[in-house]
Design a protein around this motif. Sequence first.
Motif, PDB file in Angstrom:
ATOM      1  N   LYS A  55       0.828  -1.208   0.000  1.00  0.00           N
ATOM      2  CA  LYS A  55       0.000   0.000   0.000  1.00  0.00           C
ATOM      3  C   LYS A  55       0.862   1.258   0.000  1.00  0.00           C
ATOM      4  N   VAL A  56       1.880   1.293   0.868  1.00  0.00           N
ATOM      5  CA  VAL A  56       2.749   2.474   0.943  1.00  0.00           C
ATOM      6  C   VAL A  56       3.488   2.677  -0.373  1.00  0.00           C
ATOM      7  N   ALA A  57       4.013   1.574  -0.945  1.00  0.00           N
ATOM      8  CA  ALA A  57       4.764   1.673  -2.193  1.00  0.00           C
ATOM      9  C   ALA A  57       3.887   2.212  -3.318  1.00  0.00           C
ATOM     10  N   LYS A  58       2.665   1.704  -3.429  1.00  0.00           N
ATOM     11  CA  LYS A  58       1.757   2.160  -4.488  1.00  0.00           C
ATOM     12  C   LYS A  58       1.384   3.628  -4.314  1.00  0.00           C
ATOM     13  N   GLU A  59       1.122   4.028  -3.073  1.00  0.00           N
ATOM     14  CA  GLU A  59       0.714   5.409  -2.817  1.00  0.00           C
ATOM     15  C   GLU A  59       1.862   6.394  -3.058  1.00  0.00           C
ATOM     16  N   ALA A  60       3.080   5.967  -2.746  1.00  0.00           N
ATOM     17  CA  ALA A  60       4.219   6.890  -2.801  1.00  0.00           C
ATOM     18  C   ALA A  60       4.895   6.940  -4.161  1.00  0.00           C
ATOM     19  N   GLU A  61       4.738   5.901  -4.947  1.00  0.00           N
ATOM     20  CA  GLU A  61       5.515   5.753  -6.186  1.00  0.00           C
ATOM     21  C   GLU A  61       5.433   6.963  -7.111  1.00  0.00           C
ATOM     22  N   ALA A  62       4.232   7.505  -7.282  1.00  0.00           N
ATOM     23  CA  ALA A  62       4.054   8.617  -8.218  1.00  0.00           C
ATOM     24  C   ALA A  62       4.745   9.892  -7.750  1.00  0.00           C
ATOM     25  N   SER A  63       5.074   9.968  -6.455  1.00  0.00           N
ATOM     26  CA  SER A  63       5.679  11.179  -5.894  1.00  0.00           C
ATOM     27  C   SER A  63       7.195  11.101  -5.818  1.00  0.00           C
ATOM     28  N   VAL A  64       7.752   9.922  -6.070  1.00  0.00           N
ATOM     29  CA  VAL A  64       9.205   9.738  -6.013  1.00  0.00           C
ATOM     30  C   VAL A  64       9.780   9.940  -7.414  1.00  0.00           C
ATOM     31  N   VAL A  65      10.836  10.730  -7.517  1.00  0.00           N
ATOM     32  CA  VAL A  65      11.400  11.079  -8.821  1.00  0.00           C
ATOM     33  C   VAL A  65      12.878  10.715  -8.878  1.00  0.00           C
ATOM     34  N   ALA A 159       1.855  14.931  -4.030  1.00  0.00           N
ATOM     35  CA  ALA A 159       2.934  15.178  -3.068  1.00  0.00           C
ATOM     36  C   ALA A 159       2.855  14.200  -1.899  1.00  0.00           C
ATOM     37  N   LEU A 160       4.017  13.944  -1.306  1.00  0.00           N
ATOM     38  CA  LEU A 160       4.076  13.082  -0.124  1.00  0.00           C
ATOM     39  C   LEU A 160       3.932  13.910   1.150  1.00  0.00           C
ATOM     40  N   PRO A 161       3.207  13.381   2.150  1.00  0.00           N
ATOM     41  CA  PRO A 161       3.110  14.099   3.433  1.00  0.00           C
ATOM     42  C   PRO A 161       4.403  13.955   4.229  1.00  0.00           C
ATOM     43  N   LEU A 162       4.766  15.012   4.942  1.00  0.00           N
ATOM     44  CA  LEU A 162       5.953  14.975   5.797  1.00  0.00           C
ATOM     45  C   LEU A 162       5.539  14.563   7.199  1.00  0.00           C
ATOM     46  N   GLY A 163       6.158  13.518   7.723  1.00  0.00           N
ATOM     47  CA  GLY A 163       5.806  12.988   9.032  1.00  0.00           C
ATOM     48  C   GLY A 163       6.601  13.641  10.153  1.00  0.00           C
ATOM     49  N   ASP A 164       6.657  12.945  11.276  1.00  0.00           N
ATOM     50  CA  ASP A 164       7.343  13.429  12.478  1.00  0.00           C
ATOM     51  C   ASP A 164       8.444  12.432  12.829  1.00  0.00           C
ATOM     52  N   SER A 165       9.680  12.758  12.457  1.00  0.00           N
ATOM     53  CA  SER A 165      10.787  11.830  12.690  1.00  0.00           C
ATOM     54  C   SER A 165      11.102  11.653  14.169  1.00  0.00           C
ATOM     55  N   ASP A 166      10.678  12.588  15.015  1.00  0.00           N
ATOM     56  CA  ASP A 166      10.921  12.447  16.460  1.00  0.00           C
ATOM     57  C   ASP A 166      10.128  11.285  17.058  1.00  0.00           C
ATOM     58  N   LYS A 167       9.054  10.881  16.389  1.00  0.00           N
ATOM     59  CA  LYS A 167       8.208   9.804  16.904  1.00  0.00           C
ATOM     60  C   LYS A 167       8.686   8.415  16.485  1.00  0.00           C
ATOM     61  N   LEU A 168       9.707   8.354  15.652  1.00  0.00           N
ATOM     62  CA  LEU A 168      10.222   7.053  15.231  1.00  0.00           C
ATOM     63  C   LEU A 168      10.766   6.270  16.423  1.00  0.00           C
ATOM     64  N   GLU A 169      10.609   4.953  16.355  1.00  0.00           N
ATOM     65  CA  GLU A 169      11.137   4.078  17.404  1.00  0.00           C
ATOM     66  C   GLU A 169      12.130   3.099  16.797  1.00  0.00           C
ATOM     67  N   LYS A 185      12.488   3.935  -9.224  1.00  0.00           N
ATOM     68  CA  LYS A 185      11.437   3.633  -8.241  1.00  0.00           C
ATOM     69  C   LYS A 185      11.617   2.257  -7.586  1.00  0.00           C
ATOM     70  N   THR A 186      12.849   1.979  -7.189  1.00  0.00           N
ATOM     71  CA  THR A 186      13.145   0.741  -6.472  1.00  0.00           C
ATOM     72  C   THR A 186      12.707   0.863  -5.014  1.00  0.00           C
ATOM     73  N   VAL A 187      12.025  -0.174  -4.518  1.00  0.00           N
ATOM     74  CA  VAL A 187      11.514  -0.194  -3.143  1.00  0.00           C
ATOM     75  C   VAL A 187      12.319  -1.185  -2.314  1.00  0.00           C
ATOM     76  N   THR A 188      12.821  -0.739  -1.171  1.00  0.00           N
ATOM     77  CA  THR A 188      13.474  -1.636  -0.221  1.00  0.00           C
ATOM     78  C   THR A 188      12.877  -1.411   1.165  1.00  0.00           C
ATOM     79  N   VAL A 189      12.957  -2.444   1.984  1.00  0.00           N
ATOM     80  CA  VAL A 189      12.299  -2.415   3.299  1.00  0.00           C
ATOM     81  C   VAL A 189      13.301  -2.774   4.380  1.00  0.00           C
TER      82      VAL A 189
END
Length: 369
Positions: A55-65, A159-169, A185-189
């Motif tokens: 889901k994330v990859a499909k939603e984000a793909e069009a915004s990655v250049v 456009a992609l939304p900008l998150g909050d990196s301080d909340k990362l764990e 548009k290569t995806v890695t996890v």
Amino acid sequence: MRWFWAVLLFGVVVGFLIGYQIARQGKTHSPAEFSLPAIAAPGRTSALLSEAFVKVAKEAEASVVHITTTAPVPEEYRLFREFFFGERMPERVPANYGSGFLFRSEGFVLTNFHVVQGSDTMRVGLDEKTELPARLIGYDQLLDVAVLKIKAGNRTFKALPLGDSDKLEKGEWVIAIGNPFGLDKTVTVGVVSAKSREFEEINGRPAVTSYIQTDAAINPGNSGGPLLNLNGEVVGINTFILGQGGNIGIGFALPINEVKRILDRLMKGGPITRGALGVSLIDANSQEAKEAGIQANEGAVIVRMAINSPAYLAGLRPGDVVVKFNGVPVKDSSHLRRLVLQQPGGAVVEIEALRDSKRLKFNVTLGSR
């Protein structure tokens, strides 16, 4: 008679205990008493996780250049090659390539500055067939971030939304998307391997901030691409790796909150300046400081400064131990350097320092770098 009553009481107690145990063993337990906590089947858990990645990859793909650049060939070099070797040199040659992502629908792209540094033309690829010209809007060389604007008239983009990196764990799943080795548009996890990873300098420039460490594969060409959480929000900009040539599972991303702090300044255009104090420092708890008679567990000791430096003009002197910067307790010399660099050039800051056991305050107008 006393012994008679003692024996009788003992017999009653023993009989009660024996009867209780017999009754307890004969009780029929309901299945609920033996039920274990509900745990999702491993196969179902994997499927749900896979669905989240997809889901994330499909939603984000069009915004990655992907980003390609060219740089001018110096005229002196072209004439030299033509005169001595008879070679016709082009006026421009391919320079850098990398990744980026749209963060505003009007065509604004975030990437690393080193992807476009030294170039005079830039093209942004929306996919393998579509490339559009772009121009550099603003950049911060030390933070290694740049904003580009696609030249596409009134066209709008996803456009992609900008998150909050301080909340990362640590251990949280993240997804990297980019253009490694030109593979669009290569995806890695992977996961967040560590937060707040600090460096003295990166590629010869002082480190302005700490970084997110991830084991999501990052390779040459991934620079400038987004690091996303499972909500599809950008939490970092993939920036560099350890080692030469390719991924070894140790990559680093610039926390997006660091970019958000200066985004308005980037959008105004031009280079962003960073603060400068004009001093040389050592840790207050270092052996060198102790030998000089400094008795402090935390802070940074000024060892040298120029006569016209911002620190000198404000009244600071060699031997002063800086213990606070704009109200923030200073841990060591690296911490103070980072605090100074996080300020814009020309900012007025308050510095608290120890001198001969006295606590003094100074208002310093920082220089620029």
